[in-house]
Design a protein around this motif. Structure first.
Motif, PDB file in Angstrom:
ATOM      1  N   SER A 239       0.863  -1.178   0.000  1.00  0.00           N
ATOM      2  CA  SER A 239       0.000   0.000   0.000  1.00  0.00           C
ATOM      3  C   SER A 239       0.902   1.232   0.000  1.00  0.00           C
ATOM      4  N   SER A 241       1.756   5.332   1.386  1.00  0.00           N
ATOM      5  CA  SER A 241       1.571   6.415   2.345  1.00  0.00           C
ATOM      6  C   SER A 241       2.083   7.696   1.707  1.00  0.00           C
ATOM      7  N   ASN A 250       4.323   0.899   1.461  1.00  0.00           N
ATOM      8  CA  ASN A 250       4.270   0.084   2.677  1.00  0.00           C
ATOM      9  C   ASN A 250       4.299  -1.385   2.261  1.00  0.00           C
ATOM     10  N   ASN A 252       4.705  -4.237   4.268  1.00  0.00           N
ATOM     11  CA  ASN A 252       4.270  -5.326   5.151  1.00  0.00           C
ATOM     12  C   ASN A 252       3.051  -4.957   5.984  1.00  0.00           C
ATOM     13  N   GLU A 253       2.152  -4.169   5.412  1.00  0.00           N
ATOM     14  CA  GLU A 253       0.890  -3.897   6.087  1.00  0.00           C
ATOM     15  C   GLU A 253       0.048  -5.165   6.144  1.00  0.00           C
ATOM     16  N   ASP A 257      -4.139  -3.780  10.383  1.00  0.00           N
ATOM     17  CA  ASP A 257      -3.603  -2.432  10.529  1.00  0.00           C
ATOM     18  C   ASP A 257      -4.656  -1.386  10.198  1.00  0.00           C
TER      19      ASP A 257
END
Length: 456
Positions: A239, A241, A250, A252-253, A257
Protein backbone atom coordinates in the motif's frame (compact mmCIF):
# COMPACT_ATOMS: atom_id res chain seq x y z
CA UNK A 1 -18.29 -6.17 -26.58
CA UNK A 2 -15.78 -4.56 -24.19
CA UNK A 3 -17.33 -1.06 -24.20
CA UNK A 4 -20.98 -2.11 -24.39
CA UNK A 5 -20.54 -4.55 -21.49
CA UNK A 6 -19.27 -1.81 -19.17
CA UNK A 7 -22.30 0.29 -20.04
CA UNK A 8 -24.91 -2.34 -19.29
CA UNK A 9 -23.32 -4.55 -16.60
CA UNK A 10 -23.93 -2.18 -13.64
CA UNK A 11 -27.65 -2.02 -14.49
CA UNK A 12 -27.83 -5.79 -14.98
CA UNK A 13 -26.00 -6.38 -11.70
CA UNK A 14 -28.15 -3.97 -9.69
CA UNK A 15 -31.38 -5.42 -11.12
CA UNK A 16 -30.42 -9.03 -10.43
CA UNK A 17 -29.02 -8.06 -7.00
CA UNK A 18 -32.35 -6.45 -6.11
CA UNK A 19 -34.24 -9.62 -7.08
CA UNK A 20 -31.71 -11.80 -5.20
CA UNK A 21 -32.04 -9.63 -2.09
CA UNK A 22 -35.82 -9.94 -2.20
CA UNK A 23 -35.54 -13.74 -2.53
CA UNK A 24 -33.03 -13.76 0.34
CA UNK A 25 -35.37 -11.76 2.56
CA UNK A 26 -38.25 -14.14 1.76
CA UNK A 27 -36.05 -17.14 2.64
CA UNK A 28 -34.78 -15.50 5.84
CA UNK A 29 -38.34 -14.58 6.78
CA UNK A 30 -39.51 -18.15 6.17
CA UNK A 31 -36.74 -19.89 8.12
CA UNK A 32 -36.72 -17.40 11.02
CA UNK A 33 -40.49 -17.78 11.30
CA UNK A 34 -40.17 -21.59 11.29
CA UNK A 35 -37.68 -21.59 14.19
CA UNK A 36 -39.63 -19.00 16.17
CA UNK A 37 -37.21 -16.05 15.96
CA UNK A 38 -39.58 -14.00 13.85
CA UNK A 39 -43.33 -13.39 13.70
CA UNK A 40 -43.39 -13.34 9.92
CA UNK A 41 -43.68 -10.45 7.49
CA UNK A 42 -45.54 -9.91 4.21
CA UNK A 43 -44.40 -8.38 0.93
CA UNK A 44 -45.26 -4.85 2.12
CA UNK A 45 -42.63 -5.19 4.86
CA UNK A 46 -39.95 -6.98 2.84
CA UNK A 47 -40.09 -4.83 -0.30
CA UNK A 48 -38.88 -1.63 1.49
CA UNK A 49 -35.99 -3.62 2.96
CA UNK A 50 -35.04 -4.86 -0.49
CA UNK A 51 -35.11 -1.27 -1.77
CA UNK A 52 -32.89 -0.32 1.19
CA UNK A 53 -30.46 -3.08 0.19
CA UNK A 54 -30.50 -1.78 -3.39
CA UNK A 55 -29.61 1.75 -2.25
CA UNK A 56 -26.78 0.61 0.03
CA UNK A 57 -25.33 -1.74 -2.60
CA UNK A 58 -25.46 1.01 -5.23
CA UNK A 59 -23.86 3.61 -2.94
CA UNK A 60 -21.08 1.17 -2.06
CA UNK A 61 -20.63 0.40 -5.79
CA UNK A 62 -20.92 -3.35 -5.29
CA UNK A 63 -21.35 -3.69 -9.05
CA UNK A 64 -17.65 -2.85 -9.49
CA UNK A 65 -16.04 -6.30 -9.47
CA UNK A 66 -12.37 -5.77 -10.26
CA UNK A 67 -11.04 -8.03 -13.01
CA UNK A 68 -8.15 -9.14 -10.77
CA UNK A 69 -10.25 -9.42 -7.58
CA UNK A 70 -10.48 -12.83 -5.94
CA UNK A 71 -13.62 -14.29 -4.41
CA UNK A 72 -12.58 -13.40 -0.87
CA UNK A 73 -12.54 -9.71 -1.86
CA UNK A 74 -16.13 -10.04 -3.10
CA UNK A 75 -17.15 -11.61 0.23
CA UNK A 76 -15.32 -8.97 2.28
CA UNK A 77 -17.06 -6.19 0.36
CA UNK A 78 -20.40 -7.97 0.83
CA UNK A 79 -19.76 -8.17 4.59
CA UNK A 80 -19.52 -4.37 4.68
CA UNK A 81 -22.77 -4.03 2.74
CA UNK A 82 -24.55 -6.44 5.12
CA UNK A 83 -23.16 -4.48 8.10
CA UNK A 84 -24.63 -1.23 6.78
CA UNK A 85 -27.88 -2.96 5.83
CA UNK A 86 -28.38 -4.45 9.29
CA UNK A 87 -27.61 -1.09 10.91
CA UNK A 88 -30.08 0.73 8.66
CA UNK A 89 -32.70 -2.01 9.13
CA UNK A 90 -32.36 -1.63 12.91
CA UNK A 91 -33.02 2.10 12.59
CA UNK A 92 -35.94 1.53 10.23
CA UNK A 93 -37.47 -1.26 12.33
CA UNK A 94 -41.04 0.00 11.77
CA UNK A 95 -41.59 -2.18 8.65
CA UNK A 96 -41.23 -5.21 10.92
CA UNK A 97 -44.35 -4.16 12.83
CA UNK A 98 -42.81 -4.18 16.28
CA UNK A 99 -42.30 -1.25 18.64
CA UNK A 100 -38.76 -2.06 19.69
CA UNK A 101 -35.55 -3.38 18.17
CA UNK A 102 -34.99 -7.09 18.72
CA UNK A 103 -31.30 -7.92 18.60
CA UNK A 104 -31.48 -11.66 17.82
CA UNK A 105 -33.85 -11.36 14.80
CA UNK A 106 -31.77 -8.48 13.42
CA UNK A 107 -28.52 -10.47 13.75
CA UNK A 108 -30.18 -13.58 12.33
CA UNK A 109 -31.37 -11.52 9.37
CA UNK A 110 -27.82 -10.24 8.81
CA UNK A 111 -26.32 -13.73 8.95
CA UNK A 112 -28.98 -15.08 6.58
CA UNK A 113 -28.39 -12.26 4.09
CA UNK A 114 -24.62 -12.78 4.32
CA UNK A 115 -24.92 -16.49 3.50
CA UNK A 116 -27.54 -16.29 0.73
CA UNK A 117 -26.25 -13.11 -0.92
CA UNK A 118 -22.71 -14.46 -0.54
CA UNK A 119 -23.66 -17.46 -2.69
CA UNK A 120 -25.27 -15.14 -5.25
CA UNK A 121 -22.37 -12.64 -5.38
CA UNK A 122 -19.71 -15.34 -5.73
CA UNK A 123 -21.86 -16.93 -8.44
CA UNK A 124 -21.97 -13.64 -10.35
CA UNK A 125 -18.20 -13.29 -9.94
CA UNK A 126 -17.69 -16.80 -11.33
CA UNK A 127 -19.96 -16.11 -14.33
CA UNK A 128 -18.11 -12.87 -15.02
CA UNK A 129 -14.80 -14.73 -15.02
CA UNK A 130 -16.11 -17.34 -17.41
CA UNK A 131 -17.43 -14.58 -19.68
CA UNK A 132 -13.92 -13.10 -19.81
CA UNK A 133 -12.29 -16.49 -20.39
CA UNK A 134 -14.33 -16.74 -23.59
CA UNK A 135 -12.74 -13.53 -24.87
CA UNK A 136 -15.40 -11.01 -23.84
CA UNK A 137 -15.11 -7.87 -21.69
CA UNK A 138 -11.36 -7.66 -22.32
CA UNK A 139 -8.83 -4.84 -21.89
CA UNK A 140 -5.99 -4.18 -24.34
CA UNK A 141 -2.63 -3.80 -22.60
CA UNK A 142 1.04 -3.28 -23.44
CA UNK A 143 4.20 -3.32 -21.34
CA UNK A 144 6.72 -0.53 -21.87
CA UNK A 145 10.17 -1.81 -20.88
CA UNK A 146 11.03 -5.51 -20.93
CA UNK A 147 13.17 -7.18 -18.30
CA UNK A 148 13.04 -7.92 -14.59
CA UNK A 149 9.53 -8.93 -13.59
CA UNK A 150 7.83 -7.78 -16.84
CA UNK A 151 7.89 -11.28 -18.45
CA UNK A 152 6.29 -12.72 -15.30
CA UNK A 153 3.41 -10.28 -15.66
CA UNK A 154 3.02 -11.28 -19.32
CA UNK A 155 2.87 -14.93 -18.21
CA UNK A 156 0.11 -14.04 -15.73
CA UNK A 157 -1.94 -12.49 -18.55
CA UNK A 158 -1.47 -15.68 -20.57
CA UNK A 159 -2.41 -18.04 -17.74
CA UNK A 160 -5.20 -16.04 -16.10
CA UNK A 161 -7.58 -15.61 -19.01
CA UNK A 162 -10.30 -14.82 -16.45
CA UNK A 163 -8.65 -11.44 -15.85
CA UNK A 164 -9.74 -10.47 -19.36
CA UNK A 165 -6.50 -8.64 -20.21
CA UNK A 166 -5.48 -8.90 -23.87
CA UNK A 167 -1.69 -8.52 -23.89
CA UNK A 168 -0.54 -6.92 -27.17
CA UNK A 169 3.22 -7.00 -26.55
CA UNK A 170 6.26 -5.05 -25.34
CA UNK A 171 7.85 -1.78 -26.36
CA UNK A 172 11.54 -1.90 -25.47
CA UNK A 173 14.81 -0.70 -27.03
CA UNK A 174 16.81 -3.83 -26.21
CA UNK A 175 14.39 -6.74 -26.03
CA UNK A 176 14.13 -8.83 -29.17
CA UNK A 177 11.39 -11.46 -29.11
CA UNK A 178 8.24 -12.22 -31.05
CA UNK A 179 6.17 -10.20 -28.56
CA UNK A 180 8.26 -7.02 -28.98
CA UNK A 181 6.37 -4.52 -31.11
CA UNK A 182 9.23 -2.03 -31.33
CA UNK A 183 11.39 0.39 -29.40
CA UNK A 184 10.11 2.73 -26.73
CA UNK A 185 9.94 5.62 -29.20
CA UNK A 186 7.72 3.47 -31.41
CA UNK A 187 5.18 3.32 -28.60
CA UNK A 188 4.05 6.90 -29.17
CA UNK A 189 3.53 6.34 -32.89
CA UNK A 190 1.80 2.93 -32.61
CA UNK A 191 -0.28 3.43 -29.48
CA UNK A 192 -3.06 5.47 -31.16
CA UNK A 193 -3.94 2.52 -33.38
CA UNK A 194 -3.98 -0.11 -30.61
CA UNK A 195 -7.12 1.01 -28.74
CA UNK A 196 -5.23 0.70 -25.44
CA UNK A 197 -6.87 0.49 -22.02
CA UNK A 198 -3.82 -0.29 -19.86
CA UNK A 199 -0.13 0.59 -19.99
CA UNK A 200 2.26 -1.24 -17.67
CA UNK A 201 5.58 0.55 -17.11
CA UNK A 202 8.81 -1.15 -16.06
CA UNK A 203 10.14 0.44 -12.88
CA UNK A 204 13.64 1.07 -14.31
CA UNK A 205 12.55 3.45 -17.06
CA UNK A 206 13.92 6.97 -16.78
CA UNK A 207 11.65 9.35 -14.80
CA UNK A 208 11.45 11.75 -17.76
CA UNK A 209 10.19 8.96 -20.04
CA UNK A 210 7.73 7.72 -17.40
CA UNK A 211 6.32 11.23 -17.08
CA UNK A 212 5.93 11.44 -20.88
CA UNK A 213 4.06 8.10 -21.01
CA UNK A 214 1.74 9.15 -18.16
CA UNK A 215 1.08 12.45 -19.94
CA UNK A 216 0.13 10.62 -23.14
CA UNK A 217 -2.09 8.21 -21.17
CA UNK A 218 -3.90 11.05 -19.38
CA UNK A 219 -4.68 12.74 -22.67
CA UNK A 220 -6.07 9.49 -24.11
CA UNK A 221 -7.90 8.21 -20.99
CA UNK A 222 -5.62 5.19 -20.56
CA UNK A 223 -4.81 3.69 -17.14
CA UNK A 224 -1.12 3.43 -16.22
CA UNK A 225 0.33 0.93 -13.75
CA UNK A 226 3.92 0.56 -12.54
CA UNK A 227 5.47 -2.92 -12.29
CA UNK A 228 7.36 -3.28 -8.95
CA UNK A 229 10.80 -4.90 -8.95
CA UNK A 230 11.60 -8.42 -7.82
CA UNK A 231 12.13 -7.54 -4.14
CA UNK A 232 8.68 -5.94 -3.83
CA UNK A 233 7.03 -8.87 -5.63
CA UNK A 234 7.82 -10.96 -2.55
CA UNK A 235 5.34 -8.91 -0.54
CA UNK A 236 1.64 -9.44 -1.22
CA UNK A 237 0.16 -6.57 0.80
CA UNK A 238 1.57 -3.38 -0.67
CA UNK A 239 0.00 0.00 0.00
CA UNK A 240 1.06 3.62 -0.17
CA UNK A 241 1.57 6.42 2.34
CA UNK A 242 1.78 10.06 1.41
CA UNK A 243 4.17 12.52 3.04
CA UNK A 244 3.19 15.83 1.48
CA UNK A 245 4.01 15.38 -2.21
CA UNK A 246 6.19 12.32 -1.55
CA UNK A 247 4.91 8.75 -1.69
CA UNK A 248 6.39 5.66 -0.04
CA UNK A 249 5.41 2.00 -0.40
CA UNK A 250 4.27 0.08 2.68
CA UNK A 251 5.52 -3.44 2.10
CA UNK A 252 4.27 -5.33 5.15
CA UNK A 253 0.89 -3.90 6.09
CA UNK A 254 -1.62 -6.44 7.36
CA UNK A 255 -5.44 -6.29 7.22
CA UNK A 256 -5.69 -5.59 10.96
CA UNK A 257 -3.60 -2.43 10.53
CA UNK A 258 -6.76 -0.87 9.09
CA UNK A 259 -8.91 0.71 11.79
CA UNK A 260 -12.26 -0.67 10.59
CA UNK A 261 -10.94 -4.25 10.59
CA UNK A 262 -9.33 -3.86 14.00
CA UNK A 263 -12.48 -2.32 15.51
CA UNK A 264 -14.69 -5.03 13.98
CA UNK A 265 -12.52 -7.85 15.36
CA UNK A 266 -12.20 -6.25 18.80
CA UNK A 267 -15.95 -5.53 19.03
CA UNK A 268 -16.76 -9.16 18.23
CA UNK A 269 -14.20 -10.33 20.82
CA UNK A 270 -15.71 -8.14 23.55
CA UNK A 271 -19.32 -9.13 22.78
CA UNK A 272 -18.60 -12.86 22.48
CA UNK A 273 -16.28 -12.98 25.52
CA UNK A 274 -18.82 -11.06 27.64
CA UNK A 275 -21.52 -13.55 26.65
CA UNK A 276 -19.30 -16.52 27.63
CA UNK A 277 -18.24 -14.94 30.94
CA UNK A 278 -21.79 -14.03 32.00
CA UNK A 279 -23.61 -17.17 30.88
CA UNK A 280 -20.93 -19.90 31.16
CA UNK A 281 -17.94 -18.92 33.28
CA UNK A 282 -20.19 -17.47 35.99
CA UNK A 283 -21.17 -21.02 37.01
CA UNK A 284 -18.30 -23.01 35.47
CA UNK A 285 -15.54 -21.36 37.54
CA UNK A 286 -17.12 -22.22 40.94
CA UNK A 287 -17.95 -25.77 39.80
CA UNK A 288 -14.52 -26.55 38.35
CA UNK A 289 -12.85 -24.73 41.24
CA UNK A 290 -14.48 -27.05 43.76
CA UNK A 291 -13.46 -30.16 41.77
CA UNK A 292 -9.85 -28.95 41.48
CA UNK A 293 -9.66 -28.19 45.22
CA UNK A 294 -11.13 -31.57 46.15
CA UNK A 295 -8.39 -33.44 44.27
CA UNK A 296 -5.23 -31.48 45.03
CA UNK A 297 -3.92 -28.50 46.91
CA UNK A 298 -3.09 -25.36 45.04
CA UNK A 299 -4.81 -22.51 43.21
CA UNK A 300 -7.83 -22.92 40.94
CA UNK A 301 -6.18 -20.99 38.13
CA UNK A 302 -2.83 -21.65 36.52
CA UNK A 303 -1.39 -18.23 35.64
CA UNK A 304 1.54 -18.23 33.24
CA UNK A 305 3.51 -15.42 31.60
CA UNK A 306 3.21 -15.52 27.82
CA UNK A 307 4.05 -13.20 24.94
CA UNK A 308 1.20 -11.26 23.38
CA UNK A 309 0.86 -8.53 20.76
CA UNK A 310 4.19 -6.83 19.98
CA UNK A 311 5.85 -9.41 22.26
CA UNK A 312 4.39 -7.79 25.39
CA UNK A 313 4.09 -10.20 28.32
CA UNK A 314 0.70 -10.92 29.88
CA UNK A 315 -0.74 -13.32 32.44
CA UNK A 316 -2.45 -16.15 30.55
CA UNK A 317 -5.25 -17.81 32.54
CA UNK A 318 -6.13 -21.50 32.57
CA UNK A 319 -7.82 -23.88 34.96
CA UNK A 320 -5.06 -25.68 36.82
CA UNK A 321 -4.84 -29.20 35.38
CA UNK A 322 -1.53 -30.32 36.95
CA UNK A 323 -0.10 -30.68 40.40
CA UNK A 324 2.03 -27.61 41.23
CA UNK A 325 5.55 -28.11 39.75
CA UNK A 326 8.63 -26.11 38.75
CA UNK A 327 8.72 -27.29 35.12
CA UNK A 328 5.49 -25.90 33.71
CA UNK A 329 7.27 -23.17 31.72
CA UNK A 330 9.91 -25.40 30.14
CA UNK A 331 8.34 -28.88 29.89
CA UNK A 332 5.37 -29.36 27.57
CA UNK A 333 2.55 -31.64 28.59
CA UNK A 334 3.02 -35.08 27.03
CA UNK A 335 0.76 -38.09 26.69
CA UNK A 336 0.17 -39.80 30.07
CA UNK A 337 1.98 -36.93 31.81
CA UNK A 338 2.23 -37.85 35.53
CA UNK A 339 1.78 -34.18 36.51
CA UNK A 340 -1.79 -34.12 35.14
CA UNK A 341 -4.54 -34.69 37.73
CA UNK A 342 -7.68 -36.71 37.07
CA UNK A 343 -9.92 -33.66 36.82
CA UNK A 344 -7.07 -31.99 34.89
CA UNK A 345 -7.10 -34.81 32.33
CA UNK A 346 -10.81 -34.25 31.72
CA UNK A 347 -10.32 -30.49 31.47
CA UNK A 348 -7.48 -30.87 28.97
CA UNK A 349 -9.15 -33.48 26.73
CA UNK A 350 -12.32 -31.35 26.61
CA UNK A 351 -10.29 -28.10 26.28
CA UNK A 352 -12.26 -26.67 29.21
CA UNK A 353 -8.96 -25.70 30.83
CA UNK A 354 -8.70 -22.89 28.25
CA UNK A 355 -12.09 -21.34 29.11
CA UNK A 356 -10.72 -18.70 31.55
CA UNK A 357 -8.86 -17.19 28.61
CA UNK A 358 -12.12 -15.48 27.65
CA UNK A 359 -11.27 -13.20 30.59
CA UNK A 360 -7.95 -12.48 28.82
CA UNK A 361 -9.95 -11.64 25.71
CA UNK A 362 -12.14 -9.17 27.60
CA UNK A 363 -9.06 -7.58 29.18
CA UNK A 364 -7.52 -7.08 25.72
CA UNK A 365 -4.60 -9.49 26.15
CA UNK A 366 -5.96 -12.04 23.68
CA UNK A 367 -8.43 -12.49 20.86
CA UNK A 368 -10.83 -15.37 20.28
CA UNK A 369 -9.02 -16.29 17.05
CA UNK A 370 -5.30 -15.75 16.50
CA UNK A 371 -1.90 -17.45 16.82
CA UNK A 372 -1.75 -19.52 19.99
CA UNK A 373 0.60 -18.00 22.61
CA UNK A 374 3.61 -20.06 23.67
CA UNK A 375 5.53 -19.87 26.92
CA UNK A 376 8.34 -17.31 27.12
CA UNK A 377 11.16 -19.92 27.23
CA UNK A 378 9.65 -21.72 24.20
CA UNK A 379 9.41 -18.42 22.32
CA UNK A 380 13.08 -17.70 22.96
CA UNK A 381 14.02 -21.16 21.66
CA UNK A 382 11.86 -21.03 18.55
CA UNK A 383 12.92 -17.47 17.75
CA UNK A 384 16.53 -18.60 17.37
CA UNK A 385 15.58 -21.62 15.25
CA UNK A 386 12.82 -20.41 12.90
CA UNK A 387 13.03 -17.49 10.49
CA UNK A 388 10.48 -14.71 11.09
CA UNK A 389 9.05 -16.57 14.08
CA UNK A 390 8.50 -13.31 15.97
CA UNK A 391 6.20 -11.97 13.24
CA UNK A 392 3.39 -14.08 14.72
CA UNK A 393 3.23 -11.51 17.53
CA UNK A 394 1.99 -8.74 15.22
CA UNK A 395 -1.55 -9.31 16.49
CA UNK A 396 -3.19 -10.53 19.69
CA UNK A 397 -2.80 -14.26 20.37
CA UNK A 398 -5.95 -16.35 20.23
CA UNK A 399 -7.81 -19.03 22.15
CA UNK A 400 -7.97 -20.94 18.88
CA UNK A 401 -6.25 -20.43 15.54
CA UNK A 402 -5.82 -21.57 11.96
CA UNK A 403 -2.92 -23.89 12.88
CA UNK A 404 -5.00 -25.60 15.57
CA UNK A 405 -7.94 -26.39 13.27
CA UNK A 406 -5.50 -27.70 10.66
CA UNK A 407 -4.29 -30.37 13.08
CA UNK A 408 -1.30 -28.63 14.69
CA UNK A 409 -2.31 -28.54 18.33
CA UNK A 410 -1.00 -30.01 21.55
CA UNK A 411 2.57 -31.21 22.02
CA UNK A 412 5.28 -30.03 19.59
CA UNK A 413 7.27 -33.19 18.88
CA UNK A 414 9.47 -32.13 15.94
CA UNK A 415 10.66 -28.99 14.08
CA UNK A 416 8.24 -29.61 11.19
CA UNK A 417 5.26 -29.08 13.49
CA UNK A 418 6.36 -25.68 14.78
CA UNK A 419 7.40 -24.53 11.28
CA UNK A 420 3.98 -25.53 9.95
CA UNK A 421 2.30 -23.65 12.79
CA UNK A 422 4.31 -20.52 12.06
CA UNK A 423 3.46 -20.71 8.32
CA UNK A 424 -0.25 -21.05 9.06
CA UNK A 425 -0.08 -18.22 11.63
CA UNK A 426 1.64 -16.02 9.05
CA UNK A 427 -1.01 -16.84 6.44
CA UNK A 428 -3.75 -15.95 8.93
CA UNK A 429 -2.15 -12.63 9.87
CA UNK A 430 -1.61 -11.57 6.25
CA UNK A 431 -5.00 -12.74 5.00
CA UNK A 432 -7.26 -11.98 7.95
CA UNK A 433 -10.96 -11.47 7.34
CA UNK A 434 -14.03 -11.66 9.55
CA UNK A 435 -15.27 -14.61 7.50
CA UNK A 436 -11.97 -16.42 8.08
CA UNK A 437 -12.46 -15.98 11.83
CA UNK A 438 -15.99 -17.36 11.62
CA UNK A 439 -14.76 -20.37 9.63
CA UNK A 440 -12.03 -21.09 12.20
CA UNK A 441 -14.53 -20.88 15.07
CA UNK A 442 -16.91 -23.30 13.35
CA UNK A 443 -14.03 -25.66 12.56
CA UNK A 444 -12.88 -25.43 16.20
CA UNK A 445 -16.27 -26.67 17.41
CA UNK A 446 -16.01 -29.58 14.96
CA UNK A 447 -12.50 -30.42 16.22
CA UNK A 448 -13.63 -30.29 19.85
CA UNK A 449 -16.49 -32.70 19.17
CA UNK A 450 -14.86 -35.19 16.80
CA UNK A 451 -11.05 -34.94 17.01
CA UNK A 452 -9.54 -35.30 20.47
CA UNK A 453 -6.37 -37.14 19.37
CA UNK A 454 -3.81 -34.49 20.38
CA UNK A 455 -5.69 -33.11 23.40
CA UNK A 456 -3.88 -34.32 26.51
Amino acid sequence: MKRRFDKYFPWLFVSSDFIASLVSLFLCNFFLTQIGLFNGADLDALLPLSVLWLLIAALRKDYKIGRTDEYDHTLRHLTGTVFWFVGAAAVLWVPFNTPSIQVIPILALGIGMLVIMGIFRVGVHMLLRQYRVKGNNYRNAVIVGKGGTSPKLADVFKIRKDFGINFLGYFDNQADCNQTRGGIDDFFSEAPGLDLDLIYIHEHLEPKLVKKIIGYADENYIKVKMIPGGSLQLEKNLSFSRYGDFFVINVNEIPLDHAINSIMKRAFDVIFASFVIVFILSWLIPLVGILIKLESRGPIFFIQKRNGINNREFNCLKFRSMTPNDYSDTHQAVKNDPRVTRIGSFLRTSSLDEMPQFINVLLGDMSIVGPRPHTIPMNKTFKSQIERYNSRHKIRPGITGLAQVRGYRGEIENPHQIRSRVKLDSFYINNWSFLLDMGIMIKTIHELLFNRENAY
